[in-house]
Design a protein around this motif. Structure first.
Motif, mmCIF file in Angstrom:
data_model
loop_
_atom_site.group_PDB
_atom_site.id
_atom_site.type_symbol
_atom_site.label_atom_id
_atom_site.label_comp_id
_atom_site.label_asym_id
_atom_site.label_seq_id
_atom_site.Cartn_x
_atom_site.Cartn_y
_atom_site.Cartn_z
ATOM 1 N N LYS A 28 1.214 7.732 -1.413
ATOM 2 C CA LYS A 28 0.040 6.915 -1.784
ATOM 3 C C LYS A 28 0.365 5.940 -2.925
ATOM 4 C CE LYS A 28 -2.666 11.138 -1.003
ATOM 5 N NZ LYS A 28 -3.451 12.174 -1.693
ATOM 6 N N LEU A 157 -2.611 -2.375 -4.049
ATOM 7 C CA LEU A 157 -1.815 -2.434 -2.823
ATOM 8 C C LEU A 157 -2.489 -3.380 -1.843
ATOM 9 C CD1 LEU A 157 -1.141 1.388 -2.314
ATOM 10 C CD2 LEU A 157 0.599 -0.348 -2.756
ATOM 11 N N SER A 212 -10.353 0.903 -7.905
ATOM 12 C CA SER A 212 -9.475 0.788 -6.723
ATOM 13 C C SER A 212 -8.055 1.224 -7.056
ATOM 14 C CB SER A 212 -9.420 -0.665 -6.235
ATOM 15 O OG SER A 212 -10.671 -1.070 -5.803
ATOM 16 N N PHE A 215 -8.347 5.521 -7.437
ATOM 17 C CA PHE A 215 -8.798 6.605 -6.559
ATOM 18 C C PHE A 215 -8.369 6.459 -5.109
ATOM 19 C CE2 PHE A 215 -11.762 6.483 -10.116
ATOM 20 C CZ PHE A 215 -11.515 7.757 -10.616
ATOM 21 N N ASN A 216 -7.720 7.506 -4.610
ATOM 22 C CA ASN A 216 -7.381 7.602 -3.200
ATOM 23 C C ASN A 216 -8.531 8.241 -2.453
ATOM 24 O OD1 ASN A 216 -4.772 6.439 -3.322
ATOM 25 N ND2 ASN A 216 -4.048 8.314 -4.330
ATOM 26 N N TYR A 272 -7.010 0.513 6.092
ATOM 27 C CA TYR A 272 -6.369 1.014 4.862
ATOM 28 C C TYR A 272 -4.869 1.277 5.006
ATOM 29 C CZ TYR A 272 -11.156 1.646 3.271
ATOM 30 O OH TYR A 272 -12.448 1.429 2.912
ATOM 31 N N PHE A 274 -3.198 4.035 6.283
ATOM 32 C CA PHE A 274 -2.638 5.364 6.012
ATOM 33 C C PHE A 274 -3.149 6.373 7.033
ATOM 34 C CE2 PHE A 274 -6.568 5.530 3.433
ATOM 35 C CZ PHE A 274 -7.058 6.792 3.719
ATOM 36 N N VAL A 275 -2.476 7.509 7.046
ATOM 37 C CA VAL A 275 -2.909 8.619 7.894
ATOM 38 C C VAL A 275 -3.423 9.683 6.939
ATOM 39 C CG1 VAL A 275 -2.132 10.387 9.533
ATOM 40 C CG2 VAL A 275 -1.160 8.069 9.633
#
Ligand SMILES: C[S@@+](CC[C@H](N)C(=O)[O-])C[C@H]1O[C@@H](n2cnc3c(N)ncnc32)[C@H](O)[C@@H]1O
Length: 461
Positions: A28, A157, A212, A215-216, A272, A274-275
């Protein structure tokens, strides 16, 4: 323009009052870690919006500066497109960005170029225009706060769709420092911006770079974002813990509704990049790619509802028994029997919500009570403890119960006391959940006000 990207050496932009620190993460990039033990209901971070834009449906109902809903607003006489509570909000918004847009925004919004954009592109276009107008009102070097927010925004990101060009923006004079900056900022929009809400209703989009950056996402989050409105100020985001969080634990918020069991994977991938490997997603991948559809037959559906209520222990929950463990779901998805997998199909929640809402309004109260309790059981299964949707639903159940007992049946004597107690019990449960998030959004209205009113009516009935 100075290259701000190269200046990001430390995380000194994290407010000193915040309870988090940034740690590296192999997938991440970074993650927000609790600096110390954080009790449930704590404000983990408080951060003001860098830029906001109201949804089209809210224009003229809310102040474009502080975002509060107001019965009457003052229209900007220059453009006729922006509305304010009063001269204070108008002046502040003028200074922040409107003076760079006022003359041109009307023509821009009426232009074919703008009108031909998709709805979400129009929102992006307006938010980007506000942000750029805000940056161009500043004289370089930027003020410490603006400079820090911009630094953090450019350090975010970029999303998977970062090769998509920025939408057209309202012409601003002086023009933004460079098209490169416009594209760089826009590349971070899709996977970093937030939908601002009041009492669970979406009202605006906002850029909050510090939140932003920190936090994931998790579908089993231990914190959520709420928005605090106040006269004369830009909206503030507060991230609130939903349960006790231990020192060293990662703090995650939900980017999208954790109840979206099927569609969320696609959103994570497309928007986003990602998995998700949270426990709920791990369970879904364990049971296979397709969740079975729930039955259509009414009798089978009723049996399914009964089994779900029983599995979750919703009757005990309604009696106030602590079926919900201190720091986890009431029942882990891992214990879900295969016969109940179909309750995770998104269509099941919509069917129950529609049945509850229709029966509550049309007065089939037995049906409303049954679908209401089944929906509560489903919420307790898919949402973490203290998730605001659970509290809002308990309040709706209390209102329905009130209408049933007092408006339809008009009980007397002991029956009346029993009916009142059920309403008070539902309201107490609603309060105990909603108190964790606390007041948010429009503070003059909302669930706490509705609870007070219903408690008053019930007490005097
Ligand atoms: C709002 S940022 C979160 C902060 C980010 N981790 C950073 O270091 O800047 C969103 C991006 O973080 C990453 N991310 C967020 N949640 C994640 C998760 N649960 N698993 C993997 N990556 C995640 C994705 O790249 C996503 O586009």
């Amino acid at each position: 323009m100075q290259d701000l990207r190269s200046t990001m050496q430390s995380s000194d932009w994290i407010p000193s009052s915040s309870l988090v620190e940034l740690h590296p993460d192999p997938t991440k990039r970074n993650k927000a870690i609790a600096r110390r033990n954080i009790p449930v209901g704590s404000t983990v971070l408080s951060t003001p919006a860098f830029a906001t834009a109201l949804l089209d449906s809210e224009k003229g109902h809310r102040c474009d500066h502080c975002l509060r809903e107001q019965p009457s607003l003052k229209k900007c006489s220059g453009c006729g497109n922006y509305w304010y509570c009063d001269a204070k909000c108008q002046n502040l918004h003028w200074q922040t960005n409107h003076k760079r847009l006022c003359k041109r925004i009307g023509q821009f919004e009426n232009s074919v170029t703008f009108q031909q954009l998709e709805k979400h592109e129009r929102m992006d276009s307006l938010l980007l225009s506000h942000l750029l107008a805000q940056l161009s009102t500043l004289n370089e070097p930027y003020s410490p706060r603006e400079s820090r927010e911009l630094e953090v925004a450019l350090e975010l990101l970029p999303g998977p769709a970062s090769n998509v060009s920025a939408p057209p923006v309202c012409p601003i004079k002086p023009a933004p420092p460079s098209q490169r900056l416009v594209e760089d900022l826009f590349a971070r929009f899709g996977n970093n911006n937030f939908t601002i809400h009041s009492h669970l209703n979406s009202i605006a989009h906002g850029v909050f770079p510090v939140a932003s950056r920190l936090f994931n996402h998790s579908c089993v989050p231990n914190a959520v974002a709420k928005y605090v409105f106040s006269a004369g100020n830009t909206v503030t985001m507060e991230v609130v813990s939903l349960r006790d969080i231990a020192v060293g634990e990662e703090i995650c918020i939900p980017y999208i509704d954790p109840a979206l069991m099927q569609t969320r994977h696609q959103v994570f991938q497309i928007t986003y990049g990602f998995v998700c490997d949270c426990p709920a997603c791990a369970f879904l991948s364990k049971i296979g790619t397709s969740v079975p559809e729930p039955p259509e037959d009414a009798t089978e559906l009723a049996h399914l509802g009964a089994k779900l209520r029983d599995f979750v222990g919703v009757d005990e929950y309604l009696k106030g028994a602590p079926v919900v463990a201190a720091d986890s779901q009431p029942r882990s998805l891992d214990d879900l029997p295969p016969a109940l997998y179909c309750v995770l199909h998104e269509s099941y929640m919509s069917t129950l919500s529609e049945a509850f809402s229709r029966a509550s309004h049309e007065g089939d109260y037995a049906q409303a009570a049954e679908s209401g309790v089944t929906l509560l059981a489903l919420y307790l299964l898919v949402y973490p403890k203290n998730y605001p949707q659970i509290g809002m639903h308990l309040l709706e159940m209390a209102k329905t119960q009130w209408n049933h007992s007092f408006v339809a049946l008009n009980p007397a004597g002991e029956d009346k006391d029993i009916a009142k107690n059920i309403v008070f019990q539902l309201l107490d449960l609603a309060k105990s959940v909603l108190r964790v998030l606390g007041t948010e959004g429009d503070s003059e209205t909302g669930p706490f006000r509705e609870i007070e009113v219903l408690e008053d009516i019930a007490r005097n009935a």
